[in-house]
Scaffold this motif. Structure first.
Motif, PDB file in Angstrom:
ATOM      1  N   LEU A   4       0.815  -1.224   0.000  1.00 27.88           N
ATOM      2  CA  LEU A   4       0.000   0.000   0.000  1.00 27.88           C
ATOM      3  C   LEU A   4       0.849   1.274   0.000  1.00 27.88           C
ATOM      4  O   LEU A   4       0.335   2.359   0.262  1.00 27.88           O
ATOM      5  CB  LEU A   4      -0.935   0.009   1.216  1.00 27.88           C
ATOM      6  CG  LEU A   4      -2.051  -1.023   1.219  1.00 27.88           C
ATOM      7  CD1 LEU A   4      -2.778  -1.030   2.564  1.00 27.88           C
ATOM      8  CD2 LEU A   4      -3.031  -0.754   0.083  1.00 27.88           C
ATOM      9  N   SER A  28      -0.499   4.348  -1.727  1.00 27.43           N
ATOM     10  CA  SER A  28      -1.640   4.909  -0.993  1.00 27.43           C
ATOM     11  C   SER A  28      -1.165   5.639   0.263  1.00 27.43           C
ATOM     12  O   SER A  28      -1.676   6.709   0.596  1.00 27.43           O
ATOM     13  CB  SER A  28      -2.629   3.806  -0.600  1.00 27.43           C
ATOM     14  OG  SER A  28      -3.178   3.217  -1.754  1.00 27.43           O
ATOM     15  N   ARG A  31       0.247   8.973  -1.019  1.00 24.39           N
ATOM     16  CA  ARG A  31      -0.782   9.878  -1.544  1.00 24.39           C
ATOM     17  C   ARG A  31      -1.660  10.426  -0.416  1.00 24.39           C
ATOM     18  O   ARG A  31      -1.997  11.611  -0.401  1.00 24.39           O
ATOM     19  CB  ARG A  31      -1.644   9.182  -2.596  1.00 24.39           C
ATOM     20  CG  ARG A  31      -2.655  10.119  -3.228  1.00 24.39           C
ATOM     21  CD  ARG A  31      -3.411   9.486  -4.383  1.00 24.39           C
ATOM     22  NE  ARG A  31      -4.210  10.487  -5.051  1.00 24.39           N
ATOM     23  CZ  ARG A  31      -3.821  11.220  -6.073  1.00 24.39           C
ATOM     24  NH1 ARG A  31      -2.611  11.053  -6.580  1.00 24.39           N
ATOM     25  NH2 ARG A  31      -4.630  12.111  -6.610  1.00 24.39           N
ATOM     26  N   CYS A  32      -2.040   9.560   0.511  1.00 21.94           N
ATOM     27  CA  CYS A  32      -2.910   9.999   1.614  1.00 21.94           C
ATOM     28  C   CYS A  32      -2.194  10.949   2.563  1.00 21.94           C
ATOM     29  O   CYS A  32      -2.834  11.615   3.378  1.00 21.94           O
ATOM     30  CB  CYS A  32      -3.466   8.793   2.367  1.00 21.94           C
ATOM     31  SG  CYS A  32      -4.648   7.841   1.392  1.00 21.94           S
ATOM     32  N   LYS A  66     -10.014  10.237  -1.233  1.00 22.85           N
ATOM     33  CA  LYS A  66      -8.801   9.424  -1.259  1.00 22.85           C
ATOM     34  C   LYS A  66      -9.096   7.932  -1.248  1.00 22.85           C
ATOM     35  O   LYS A  66      -8.287   7.152  -1.738  1.00 22.85           O
ATOM     36  CB  LYS A  66      -7.875   9.831  -0.116  1.00 22.85           C
ATOM     37  CG  LYS A  66      -7.302  11.233  -0.328  1.00 22.85           C
ATOM     38  CD  LYS A  66      -6.276  11.595   0.700  1.00 22.85           C
ATOM     39  CE  LYS A  66      -6.943  12.167   1.921  1.00 22.85           C
ATOM     40  NZ  LYS A  66      -5.983  12.603   2.949  1.00 22.85           N
ATOM     41  N   CYS A  80      -7.237   6.093  -4.301  1.00 23.73           N
ATOM     42  CA  CYS A  80      -6.270   5.051  -3.919  1.00 23.73           C
ATOM     43  C   CYS A  80      -6.838   3.642  -4.065  1.00 23.73           C
ATOM     44  O   CYS A  80      -6.154   2.670  -3.750  1.00 23.73           O
ATOM     45  CB  CYS A  80      -5.816   5.270  -2.476  1.00 23.73           C
ATOM     46  SG  CYS A  80      -4.826   6.760  -2.267  1.00 23.73           S
ATOM     47  N   LEU A 135      -9.096   2.163  -2.273  1.00 24.66           N
ATOM     48  CA  LEU A 135      -9.230   1.532  -0.960  1.00 24.66           C
ATOM     49  C   LEU A 135     -10.699   1.206  -0.716  1.00 24.66           C
ATOM     50  O   LEU A 135     -11.586   1.912  -1.189  1.00 24.66           O
ATOM     51  CB  LEU A 135      -8.708   2.461   0.134  1.00 24.66           C
ATOM     52  CG  LEU A 135      -7.229   2.823   0.046  1.00 24.66           C
ATOM     53  CD1 LEU A 135      -6.871   3.877   1.088  1.00 24.66           C
ATOM     54  CD2 LEU A 135      -6.355   1.582   0.211  1.00 24.66           C
TER      55      LEU A 135
END
Length: 193
Positions: free
Chosen positions: A75, A78, A81-82, A92, A96, A98
């Protein structure tokens, strides 16, 4: 060995780059938090530190709840990015890819792709300067079944968790010991027959 002295700064490493979910299942948000840790075993208490200007901080303040999701090395995009994008500007979870799942005892969702999800209720907020510390009670923990051995023991090393150290992400490596191994008595070998 010679040392170089710097002024005081935030240089504790490695730290877990946890994905913290806030909001609700219908309107979820996720952000990356590097300042997170345990405070107490009994009762189970944890903390995250967030800047009050962060969107996630505002959401956590609304319902006094959040979920700490332990991310895997898979991950890492992610996680990054988060940590650099705001939920004010984008969803997000969607960007991403998720998957939000309902939590057992709090409103913010779990992240399905995280092998461990820690549901928390905020008990106290302490202003510390650039960040506020949100002290929380851990009210539930969700663990992927495949991390359990046949005896019901958690095998967290199988999760492939990620870590963060001074601007860089790492996959946790090989096991080099276990709690108490330095003082454990050695087993006596049976004599050869």
């Amino acid at each position: 060995m010679a040392k170089i002295q710097w002024k005081g700064g935030a240089l504790l490493a490695p730290v877990p780059p946890v994905l913290v979910t806030t909001g609700t299942l219908q309107a979820p948000n996720v952000c990356t938090v590097g300042w997170c840790g345990m405070l107490s075993t009994k009762p189970p208490k944890t903390y995250i530190s967030l800047r009050p200007s962060r969107y996630s901080y505002q959401l956590a303040q609304q319902n006094k709840q959040f979920v700490i999701n332990l991310p895997t090395a898979a991950l890492v995009r992610s996680i990054d990015r988060c940590g650099v994008k705001s939920g004010r500007d984008e969803d997000k979870f969607a960007s991403c890819k998720l998957t939000p799942l309902p939590a057992a005892l709090v409103q913010p969702p779990l992240i399905a792709e995280s092998p461990v999800n820690i549901e928390c209720r905020v008990e106290q907020v302490i202003a510390l300067g650039s960040h506020d510390m949100l002290l929380a009670e851990i009210v539930a923990v969700q663990v992927d079944e495949e991390l359990m051995d046949p005896n019901g023991k958690l095998q967290l090393a199988k999760a492939g968790l990620a870590t963060y150290a001074h601007g860089e992400y790492f996959a946790l490596g090989k096991k080099i010991g276990s709690f108490g191994f330095s003082v454990r008595k050695k087993r006596k070998r049976s004599p050869k027959k």
